[in-house]
Motif scaffolding. Structure first.
Motif, PDB file in Angstrom:
ATOM      1  N   ALA A  24      89.060 162.122 -62.737  1.00 14.52           N
ATOM      2  CA  ALA A  24      90.011 161.777 -63.454  1.00 14.52           C
ATOM      3  C   ALA A  24      90.850 159.643 -62.792  1.00 14.52           C
ATOM      4  O   ALA A  24      90.862 159.615 -63.016  1.00 14.52           O
ATOM      5  CB  ALA A  24      91.457 162.276 -64.028  1.00 14.52           C
ATOM      6  N   GLN A  27      97.669 158.810 -68.463  1.00 12.36           N
ATOM      7  CA  GLN A  27      98.275 160.019 -68.884  1.00 12.36           C
ATOM      8  C   GLN A  27      97.287 160.864 -68.391  1.00 12.36           C
ATOM      9  O   GLN A  27      97.815 162.331 -67.617  1.00 12.36           O
ATOM     10  CB  GLN A  27      98.211 160.192 -70.409  1.00 12.36           C
ATOM     11  CG  GLN A  27      99.836 159.247 -70.841  1.00 12.36           C
ATOM     12  CD  GLN A  27      99.404 158.584 -72.016  1.00 12.36           C
ATOM     13  OE1 GLN A  27      98.802 159.783 -72.676  1.00 12.36           O
ATOM     14  NE2 GLN A  27     100.463 158.012 -72.271  1.00 12.36           N
ATOM     15  N   SER A  28      95.765 161.276 -68.024  1.00 12.56           N
ATOM     16  CA  SER A  28      94.885 162.454 -68.325  1.00 12.56           C
ATOM     17  C   SER A  28      94.951 162.746 -66.568  1.00 12.56           C
ATOM     18  O   SER A  28      94.940 163.797 -66.008  1.00 12.56           O
ATOM     19  CB  SER A  28      93.697 161.756 -68.617  1.00 12.56           C
ATOM     20  OG  SER A  28      92.518 163.313 -68.225  1.00 12.56           O
ATOM     21  N   TYR A  29      95.121 161.839 -65.470  1.00 11.71           N
ATOM     22  CA  TYR A  29      94.924 161.415 -64.370  1.00 11.71           C
ATOM     23  C   TYR A  29      96.275 162.496 -64.045  1.00 11.71           C
ATOM     24  O   TYR A  29      96.185 162.830 -63.095  1.00 11.71           O
ATOM     25  CB  TYR A  29      95.137 160.054 -63.725  1.00 11.71           C
ATOM     26  CG  TYR A  29      95.407 160.148 -61.808  1.00 11.71           C
ATOM     27  CD1 TYR A  29      93.891 160.403 -61.095  1.00 11.71           C
ATOM     28  CD2 TYR A  29      96.388 159.679 -61.787  1.00 11.71           C
ATOM     29  CE1 TYR A  29      94.655 161.129 -59.725  1.00 11.71           C
ATOM     30  CE2 TYR A  29      96.531 159.583 -59.885  1.00 11.71           C
ATOM     31  CZ  TYR A  29      95.709 160.269 -59.469  1.00 11.71           C
ATOM     32  OH  TYR A  29      95.787 160.452 -58.049  1.00 11.71           O
ATOM     33  N   LYS A  40      95.247 156.038 -72.137  1.00  7.45           N
ATOM     34  CA  LYS A  40      95.313 157.622 -71.839  1.00  7.45           C
ATOM     35  C   LYS A  40      94.762 157.814 -70.644  1.00  7.45           C
ATOM     36  O   LYS A  40      94.760 159.182 -70.302  1.00  7.45           O
ATOM     37  CB  LYS A  40      93.949 157.763 -72.999  1.00  7.45           C
ATOM     38  CG  LYS A  40      94.225 157.597 -74.001  1.00  7.45           C
ATOM     39  CD  LYS A  40      93.496 157.711 -75.617  1.00  7.45           C
ATOM     40  CE  LYS A  40      94.130 157.259 -76.994  1.00  7.45           C
ATOM     41  NZ  LYS A  40      93.020 157.582 -78.371  1.00  7.45           N
ATOM     42  N   ARG A  97      98.300 163.798 -65.650  1.00  5.94           N
ATOM     43  CA  ARG A  97      98.419 165.005 -65.878  1.00  5.94           C
ATOM     44  C   ARG A  97      97.208 166.685 -65.159  1.00  5.94           C
ATOM     45  O   ARG A  97      97.858 167.382 -65.052  1.00  5.94           O
ATOM     46  CB  ARG A  97      97.944 165.484 -67.489  1.00  5.94           C
ATOM     47  CG  ARG A  97      97.957 167.099 -67.577  1.00  5.94           C
ATOM     48  CD  ARG A  97      97.962 167.784 -69.200  1.00  5.94           C
ATOM     49  NE  ARG A  97      95.762 166.794 -69.508  1.00  5.94           N
ATOM     50  CZ  ARG A  97      95.588 166.196 -69.907  1.00  5.94           C
ATOM     51  NH1 ARG A  97      95.977 164.860 -70.138  1.00  5.94           N
ATOM     52  NH2 ARG A  97      94.592 165.866 -69.801  1.00  5.94           N
TER      53      ARG A  97
END
Length: 459
Positions: free
Chosen positions: A79, A60-62, A57, A64
Motif C-alpha cells: 500500500a 487512505q488505503s495505506y 484513495k 487504514r
C-alpha cells in the motif's frame, strides 16, 4: 466611363473580395489554434484532477492498513508503494497542467492583443482603400459626364435644327415620286340599255342600237370588286415577280428597269476594263515571252467576251422593255378617250395583279363576280383594314423572301400570324411595321390565340 470607371471598379471589387476572404481565413485559423490550446490545457487539467483523486484513495488505503493490527507487513508495504506511485504521477500531471495553463494563457493573450487586432487593422486599411477608390471613381464618373455633356448638348441642338428644317412638302413629294404607279383613272362607264328587248322597233339611231355592241360586256368587267384598285386602299397583289417587272405599275416598272439598266452598264464597263487589261497583258507576254505565256490568258479573255455579249443582250432587252413602258405612258390619254366607246377599255388595262397590259383578253382574270347589285356594292366599298392577328410565330430558320408576295425574316424574329396555313405549306404573317407576306410554315414556330376574335381566315 466604361473602361476607367466601371471596368476599374469591377476589377477592384474582385481584388477586395479576395483580400477580405484571406483576412477572414487568417482570423478563423487563429481562433482554431486558440481552441486547440484550450483543449490541451483542459485535458491536462482533467488528468491532474483524476490523478489527485487516485493518490488520495491510495493514501487512505495505506493509513487504514497501517492502523489495522491484523494486516500483514507485506500488505502495508504494498500500500505504501502504491501511495508513492500515485503521488509521483499526480506531481507529474500537476507540472504538465501548469505548463499547458501557462501556454494557453500566453496564446490567449497573443490572440486577443496581437493577432486579432492585426487582422482588424488590415480589414480597416482595406476598407479605407476601398473608400479612396470609390471617391476616385466618383470623381472620374463626374469628369466623364462633364466631358460628354457638351457633346450631348450639341447633338440635341442638331436634332432641334434638323426638326426645324423639316420640309413636309418636299418629303411628301419624295414619297409620291418614289411610289407613284403611273396609272390613269378609269374612264366613265357607258350606259347599258337593258330595255332593247322590249322596244325592238326603235330605230338604229337610239341608245338601244348603240347597245348592240356594248351590251355584250361580260359580267366579270362590272364595277363589283374592281380589280384596278390602288394598293393603298386594296389588298397588295400576290404573285411571283417576273423578269420584266410587268407585275408592277408603269411608273414603278420604269424605275426598276432604269435601275437594272444602270447596274448592267456598270457591270459592262467593268468587263470592258478587264478585257482591255487582259489584252495589254497579252501584248506584254507576246513581246516578252519570259514574263508569261500569252495562251494562258485566252480562257479568261473568252470568258470576259462572253460576259460582255451577255450583258449587251441583257441591256438591249431591258431597253426594249423600257421603251415599251415609256410608249405606253405617252399613249395612255388616247386609251382613256376610247373608254367611252368600248366598255372593255374602261378597266384601265389593269390586270388583277396590278400590272398594265394592252391585251384585252388578259384584262379580267380570277374568279367571276356575283351578279347581285347588293354584293357588288358591298365588295366595292369593302373594309380594307389590315387583317387582325390570330397569333404569333418565331422564325426557326432565316428566309430570304426573294419572290413577290413572300416576307423575308431572320432567325429568331417574331412575327404576327394573320392567316393560317391552308395545306400549301405557307403561312401569312405581318411585321410590327405593317409589312405582310407569306413565309414557309416549316420555318416558323406558330402559337395561335385560342380566344382571338380575329381568328378568321381570309382567302
Amino acid at each position: 466611363m466604361a473602361h476607367r470607371v466601371y471596368g476599374e471598379l469591377m476589377r477592384y471589387a474582385h481584388d477586395l473580395k479576395t483580400e477580405r476572404k484571406m483576412h477572414l481565413q487568417e482570423g478563423r485559423k487563429a481562433q482554431q489554434y486558440l481552441d486547440m490550446c484550450w483543449k490541451q490545457m483542459d485535458n491536462s487539467k482533467k488528468k491532474f484532477e483524476r490523478e489527485c483523486r487516485e493518490a488520495e484513495k491510495a493514501q487512505q488505503s495505506y493509513e487504514r492498513l497501517d492502523n489495522d493490527t491484523n494486516a500483514t507487513k507485506a500488505d502495508v508495504e504494498k500500500a505504501k508503494q502504491q501511495l508513492n506511485l500515485r503521488t509521483h504521477m499526480a506531481d507529474e500531471n500537476k507540472n504538465e497542467y501548469a505548463a499547458q495553463l501557462q501556454n494557453f494563457n500566453g496564446e490567449q493573450h497573443k490572440h486577443f492583443y496581437v493577432v486579432i487586432p492585426q487582422i482588424y487593422k488590415q480589414l480597416q486599411e482595406m476598407d479605407e482603400r476601398r473608400t479612396i477608390k470609390l471617391s476616385e471613381c466618383y470623381r472620374g464618373f463626374a469628369d466623364s459626364e462633364r466631358k460628354v455633356i457638351p457633346i450631348i448638348s450639341k447633338c440635341l441642338e442638331g436634332m432641334i435644327l434638323a426638326a426645324k428644317s423639316v420640309d413636309e412638302r418636299r418629303d411628301s413629294q419624295m414619297v409620291v415620286d418614289s411610289f407613284k404607279s403611273g396609272f390613269e383613272p378609269p374612264g366613265d362607264f357607258p350606259f347599258e340599255d337593258y330595255s332593247q328587248h322590249i322596244y325592238r322597233t326603235i330605230s338604229d339611231g337610239t341608245i338601244s342600237a348603240s347597245k348592240q355592241d356594248s351590251g355584250k360586256v361580260d359580267a366579270k368587267t362590272t364595277v363589283g370588286k374592281a380589280k384596278g384598285k390602288l394598293w393603298l386602299f386594296g389588298k397588295k397583289p400576290k404573285g411571283p415577280a417576273v423578269e420584266d417587272f410587268s407585275h408592277l405599275p408603269p411608273e414603278q416598272r420604269r424605275k426598276k428597269l432604269q435601275q437594272r439598266i444602270d447596274e448592267l452598264n456598270r457591270e459592262l464597263q467593268k468587263e470592258s476594263d478587264q478585257k482591255d487589261a487582259l489584252n495589254k497583258m497579252k501584248d506584254v507576254y507576246e513581246k516578252n515571252p519570259q514574263m508569261g505565256d500569252p495562251g494562258s490568258l485566252q480562257p479568261k479573255l473568252a470568258e470576259t467576251m462572253n460576259n460582255i455579249d451577255r450583258l449587251r443582250m441583257e441591256i438591249h432587252k431591258n431597253e426594249a422593255w423600257l421603251s415599251e413602258v415609256e410608249g405606253k405612258t405617252g399613249g395612255r390619254g388616247d386609251r382613256r378617250h376610247s373608254s367611252d366607246i368600248n366598255h372593255l377599255v374602261t378597266q384601265g388595262r389593269e390586270s388583277p395583279e396590278g400590272s398594265y397590259t394592252d391585251d384585252a383578253n388578259q384584262e379580267v382574270r380570277g374568279p367571276p363576280q356575283q351578279h347581285s347589285h347588293h354584293s357588288e356594292f358591298d365588295d366595292e366599298f369593302e373594309d380594307d383594314d389590315p387583317l387582325p392577328a390570330i397569333g404569333h410565330c418565331k422564325a426557326i430558320y432565316p428566309f430570304d423572301g426573294h419572290n413577290e408576295g413572300t416576307l423575308a425574316m431572320k432567325e429568331g424574329e417574331v412575327l404576327y400570324i394573320i392567316e393560317e396555313d391552308k395545306g400549301d405549306g405557307w403561312t401569312r404573317a405581318r411585321r410590327q411595321n405593317g409589312e405582310e407576306g407569306y413565309v414557309p410554315t416549316s420555318y416558323i414556330d406558330v402559337t395561335l390565340e385560342k380566344n382571338s376574335k380575329g381568328a378568321v381566315t381570309y382567302i
